[in-house]
Scaffold this active site. Sequence first.
Site, mmCIF file in Angstrom:
data_model
loop_
_atom_site.group_PDB
_atom_site.id
_atom_site.type_symbol
_atom_site.label_atom_id
_atom_site.label_comp_id
_atom_site.label_asym_id
_atom_site.label_seq_id
_atom_site.Cartn_x
_atom_site.Cartn_y
_atom_site.Cartn_z
ATOM 1 N N ASP A 148 0.823 -1.214 0.000
ATOM 2 C CA ASP A 148 0.000 0.000 0.000
ATOM 3 C C ASP A 148 0.859 1.268 0.000
ATOM 4 O O ASP A 148 2.095 1.195 -0.045
ATOM 5 C CB ASP A 148 -0.939 -0.070 1.221
ATOM 6 C CG ASP A 148 -2.323 0.443 0.907
ATOM 7 O OD1 ASP A 148 -2.445 1.321 0.038
ATOM 8 O OD2 ASP A 148 -3.282 -0.021 1.553
ATOM 9 N N ASP A 203 -10.388 3.288 -3.559
ATOM 10 C CA ASP A 203 -11.018 2.025 -3.136
ATOM 11 C C ASP A 203 -12.431 1.852 -3.683
ATOM 12 O O ASP A 203 -13.215 2.795 -3.725
ATOM 13 C CB ASP A 203 -11.090 1.971 -1.605
ATOM 14 C CG ASP A 203 -9.723 1.779 -0.972
ATOM 15 O OD1 ASP A 203 -8.716 1.830 -1.698
ATOM 16 O OD2 ASP A 203 -9.674 1.583 0.253
HETATM 17 C C1 GLA Z 1 -6.097 1.093 1.397
HETATM 18 C C2 GLA Z 1 -6.213 0.099 0.246
HETATM 19 C C3 GLA Z 1 -7.308 -0.901 0.551
HETATM 20 C C4 GLA Z 1 -6.993 -1.627 1.855
HETATM 21 C C5 GLA Z 1 -6.816 -0.620 2.974
HETATM 22 C C6 GLA Z 1 -6.287 -1.274 4.246
HETATM 23 O O1 GLA Z 1 -7.237 1.883 1.500
HETATM 24 O O2 GLA Z 1 -6.491 0.777 -0.951
HETATM 25 O O3 GLA Z 1 -7.455 -1.832 -0.502
HETATM 26 O O4 GLA Z 1 -5.833 -2.409 1.686
HETATM 27 O O5 GLA Z 1 -5.874 0.395 2.622
HETATM 28 O O6 GLA Z 1 -6.078 -0.379 5.269
#
Ligand code: GLA
Length: 400
Positions: A148, A203
């Site tokens: 991430d 997301d």
């Molecule tokens: C980010 C990523 C998600 C998930 C969260 C976890 O938002 O884009 O897919 O992995 O972190 O905290």
Amino acid sequence: MKKLLFIFLVLLIIQPVFSQENKGLALTPPMGWNSWNKFGCDVNEEMIMEMADAMVESGMRDAGYEYIVIDDCWQIGRDSLGNIIPDPERFPSGMKALGDYIHSLGLKFGVYSCAGSKTCQGRPGSRGYQFQDARTYAEWGVDYLKYDWCYNEGQNAEAAYQTMSDALKATGRPIVFSICEWGDNEPWKWGEGIGHLWRTTADIRDCFECEFDWGGLGVLDIIDEQAELYPYAGPGHWNDPDMLEVGNGGMTNTEYKSHFSMWAMLAAPLMAGNDLRDMKEKTVDILTNEDVIAVNQDKLGKQARRFMDMGDYEIWAKPLSNGEVAVCFLNRSHHTWQLDYDWQQYTMYFVRDVNVHKNTYEIWDCWEHENIGNTDEQLSVEIPSHGVLMVTLKKQENEE
Ligand code: GLA
């Protein structure tokens, strides 16, 4: 000086060895399950083992799903030597044992970390510990790392992902590397060779058509953001429009079918994000649809192009390895689309855009699993609001 020259020469010699590692992975879009969409931070070893069991029992493993990935929140700190510590209450048997269990079912094991100092949920990130963490993952038998971009503290994205890529390659263990920086630094332009897939957007949310001020995206918005990225997808390097929401309850089955169909057309990784232990029959049917999965997993690895955009109605086409083509009619509107489609009229576009020959094709409906005519005839179908008609144009028996 001599010493420096020696080190330089050694690095020059071993560099090609490193960079060859991890090639040949993800030659088709990765398929699996990830804990985040449904469970967020609420992860533990029992649940993960049950999910692996359910992947087998539901038929998903046989349909091609492979990776069981624990997302954020499995880690709680570092020991005095800097080694990452998994939460001992939630993962009492340790990650190696969990990986062994997953492997014993014929599945593969994935974990999550972050290029920043902390993960998005404030757990320890890998910044400054990349090689140490990669070695730890390899010792645990990890096969997939999602990485991430929270708390990145102004790092250069390409360099940060390159460092972890090098660290993974240096372990000698084949590990699929999933770049997750949300498309902020156009990873499609530099990600090939560093990672095997890269997130392209914010997301996903469990809705078809929705907007959130803070950046979460529904299915239609995500599809729009993929449309022009088709040149960048191919074997070993995929655009990742985020994990699936199929079965999580926020959309209708019609919408979930469209979501799944379009992810297949886009050659997207198919990472289920629902509770596999508790699936409705309809959800299993969607996630294990072999005709749709075959389109996704086609070895040519082309991402579909939006071949016609008529506002509410769209037609997407994905060339397949055997000279055939998958076509998806997407109804974005709030009413039924009475589709009367004259293939002959548009064949020229297909010839030009997806490189099919001007043959007659049989039309195979990927959801009804039946032949619904051929391309010499007009196709008349009703497509429900937010629904799709997804077909594969198949060559007739006697044609090359
Ligand atoms: C980010 C990523 C998600 C998930 C969260 C976890 O938002 O884009 O897919 O992995 O972190 O905290």
